[in-house]
Design a protein around this motif. Structure first.
Motif, PDB file in Angstrom:
ATOM      1  N   ARG A  91       0.888  -0.978  -0.111  1.00 50.78           N
ATOM      2  CA  ARG A  91      -0.022   0.033  -0.311  1.00 50.78           C
ATOM      3  C   ARG A  91       1.447   1.041   0.030  1.00 50.78           C
ATOM      4  O   ARG A  91       1.668   1.208   0.999  1.00 50.78           O
ATOM      5  CB  ARG A  91      -1.025  -0.045   1.307  1.00 50.78           C
ATOM      6  CG  ARG A  91      -1.865  -1.157   0.842  1.00 50.78           C
ATOM      7  CD  ARG A  91      -2.785  -1.163   2.193  1.00 50.78           C
ATOM      8  NE  ARG A  91      -3.470  -0.020   2.467  1.00 50.78           N
ATOM      9  CZ  ARG A  91      -5.176   0.333   1.940  1.00 50.78           C
ATOM     10  NH1 ARG A  91      -5.401  -0.421   0.458  1.00 50.78           N
ATOM     11  NH2 ARG A  91      -5.391   1.258   1.844  1.00 50.78           N
ATOM     12  N   CYS A  92       0.343   2.582  -0.936  1.00 48.55           N
ATOM     13  CA  CYS A  92       1.389   3.681  -0.836  1.00 48.55           C
ATOM     14  C   CYS A  92       0.300   4.733  -0.805  1.00 48.55           C
ATOM     15  O   CYS A  92      -1.094   4.029  -0.788  1.00 48.55           O
ATOM     16  CB  CYS A  92       2.327   3.291  -1.917  1.00 48.55           C
ATOM     17  SG  CYS A  92       2.772   4.407  -2.002  1.00 48.55           S
ATOM     18  N   ARG A  93       0.366   5.960  -1.366  1.00 50.67           N
ATOM     19  CA  ARG A  93      -0.694   6.738  -1.831  1.00 50.67           C
ATOM     20  C   ARG A  93       0.202   8.231  -2.310  1.00 50.67           C
ATOM     21  O   ARG A  93       1.461   7.660  -2.357  1.00 50.67           O
ATOM     22  CB  ARG A  93      -0.969   7.931  -0.449  1.00 50.67           C
ATOM     23  CG  ARG A  93       0.386   8.397   0.955  1.00 50.67           C
ATOM     24  CD  ARG A  93      -0.207   8.801   1.801  1.00 50.67           C
ATOM     25  NE  ARG A  93       0.900   9.981   2.796  1.00 50.67           N
ATOM     26  CZ  ARG A  93       0.839  10.180   4.463  1.00 50.67           C
ATOM     27  NH1 ARG A  93      -0.465  10.357   4.109  1.00 50.67           N
ATOM     28  NH2 ARG A  93       1.315  10.765   4.469  1.00 50.67           N
ATOM     29  N   TRP A 116      -4.594   6.433   1.198  1.00 43.26           N
ATOM     30  CA  TRP A 116      -3.222   5.137   0.711  1.00 43.26           C
ATOM     31  C   TRP A 116      -4.472   3.749  -0.125  1.00 43.26           C
ATOM     32  O   TRP A 116      -5.614   3.114  -0.053  1.00 43.26           O
ATOM     33  CB  TRP A 116      -3.712   4.615   2.099  1.00 43.26           C
ATOM     34  CG  TRP A 116      -2.625   5.107   3.297  1.00 43.26           C
ATOM     35  CD1 TRP A 116      -3.218   5.872   3.980  1.00 43.26           C
ATOM     36  CD2 TRP A 116      -0.969   5.465   3.182  1.00 43.26           C
ATOM     37  NE1 TRP A 116      -1.539   6.812   4.689  1.00 43.26           N
ATOM     38  CE2 TRP A 116      -0.258   6.384   3.972  1.00 43.26           C
ATOM     39  CE3 TRP A 116      -0.265   4.523   2.322  1.00 43.26           C
ATOM     40  CZ2 TRP A 116       0.504   6.795   4.134  1.00 43.26           C
ATOM     41  CZ3 TRP A 116       1.757   5.331   2.588  1.00 43.26           C
ATOM     42  CH2 TRP A 116       1.146   6.044   3.794  1.00 43.26           C
ATOM     43  N   SER A 117      -4.152   3.527  -0.605  1.00 41.67           N
ATOM     44  CA  SER A 117      -4.358   2.417  -1.678  1.00 41.67           C
ATOM     45  C   SER A 117      -2.910   1.422  -2.444  1.00 41.67           C
ATOM     46  O   SER A 117      -1.592   1.245  -2.085  1.00 41.67           O
ATOM     47  CB  SER A 117      -5.197   3.182  -2.666  1.00 41.67           C
ATOM     48  OG  SER A 117      -4.133   3.838  -4.250  1.00 41.67           O
ATOM     49  N   SER A 118      -3.863   0.427  -2.577  1.00 46.65           N
ATOM     50  CA  SER A 118      -2.956  -1.173  -3.198  1.00 46.65           C
ATOM     51  C   SER A 118      -1.985  -0.335  -4.538  1.00 46.65           C
ATOM     52  O   SER A 118      -2.706   0.284  -5.242  1.00 46.65           O
ATOM     53  CB  SER A 118      -3.740  -2.380  -3.859  1.00 46.65           C
ATOM     54  OG  SER A 118      -4.143  -2.541  -2.273  1.00 46.65           O
TER      55      SER A 118
END
Length: 288
Positions: A91-93, A116-118
């Protein structure tokens, strides 16, 4: 480290040139047909631009500054690297810069973060560029997950000149404000940034050939023609120095593990040095 899900990281301080190096890697990935998950270190800052400004107004400076580990979500960055090395995802943003027109058009405010998302599915490699790709501390060890770690390290006077030039011309800060920022974060630079360059596989250090004795009055960044690049290799076993000396004009060895090249040859050198390493990572992935 993971043969199946490799990670490449470029680490360096603000204004050092990690973003430009990221662009070189993006072109390399495109030519090699590599689908990379591109991650920026800005995404892991703890505070938005407005939060940092409010804290600074109170004299708190948001855990001091972005160089400091405490001002960043290093735990989330390490979790991303752990997850990617094991599963190929995480997960990152994104941090929204003033020039990120697509994100702004989508309703995101500059100086803030996207949710935040995959990461995208089925990528070949995770590529990180930012301040903390080589952190090893009492609480964190990112190096254990990174298969290829590269430092981009201008000598410090040049680094300051580049930052002053960028932040005044492109970000609208006064020279006095930028100098104050440099001074305020010096302790964190020494404690949290510099030690990473002892863990890198390769360091690219730009050295000017003009006088930068007082970086706080310089207004022009030394050009590529006015610079040399010092390239240090931690391991020399797989480095074909004879070939590099022939392929890169006006290059020479200053030590058995250190190559010196003209500043104009940085993209060429990075391609010649890094491309075989990336190819080996991809070959290892294919047989994992």
């Amino acid at each position: 480290m993971s043969k199946r899900h490799p990670i490449i990281a470029v680490t360096g301080s603000s204004g050092a040139g990690t973003s430009t190096t990221g662009q070189i890697f993006a072109r390399l990935f495109a030519r090699e047909g590599i689908n990379a998950a591109m991650v920026s270190g800005d995404s892991f800052h703890r505070y938005t631009r407005e939060q940092m400004a409010r804290l600074a107004a109170k004299g708190q400076f948001g855990e001091r500054n972005h160089f400091a580990l405490a001002a960043n979500h290093i735990d989330r960055l390490e979790a991303l690297m752990y997850d990617y090395s094991h599963t190929g995802n995480g997960r990152c943003r994104q941090y929204v810069h003033d020039e990120d027109h697509d994100l702004i058009a989508a309703g995101h405010k500059p100086g803030t973060f996207t949710p935040w998302s995959s990461l995208p599915a089925d990528t070949d490699v995770l590529f990180y560029e930012g301040l903390h790709g080589g952190v090893v501390s009492e609480n964190f060890n990112l190096v254990q997950y990174v298969d290829l770690l590269i430092g981009v390290v201008p000598i410090v006077n040049l680094e300051w000149i580049q930052k002053i030039n960028r932040d005044t011309n492109k970000r609208g800060y006064s020279p006095e404000a930028v100098v104050e920022t440099i001074i305020n974060r010096m302790d964190d630079y020494v404690k949290d940034i510099v030690p990473q360059f002892s863990h890198t596989h390769i360091n690219f250090q730009r050295v000017p050939l003009v006088d930068t004795s007082n970086p706080f009055i310089a207004r022009d960044v030394p050009s590529e023609d006015e610079s040399m690049i010092v390239i240090h290799f931690r391991e020399v076993t797989d480095v074909d120095f004879s070939w590099l000396l022939q392929a890169i004009p006006q290059s020479r060895l200053s030590r058995h593990d250190t190559l010196v090249i003209p500043g104009t040859k940085m993209p060429l050198a990075m391609d010649l040095i890094v491309r075989p390493m990336v190819q080996r990572l991809m070959a290892g992935k294919a047989f994992a």
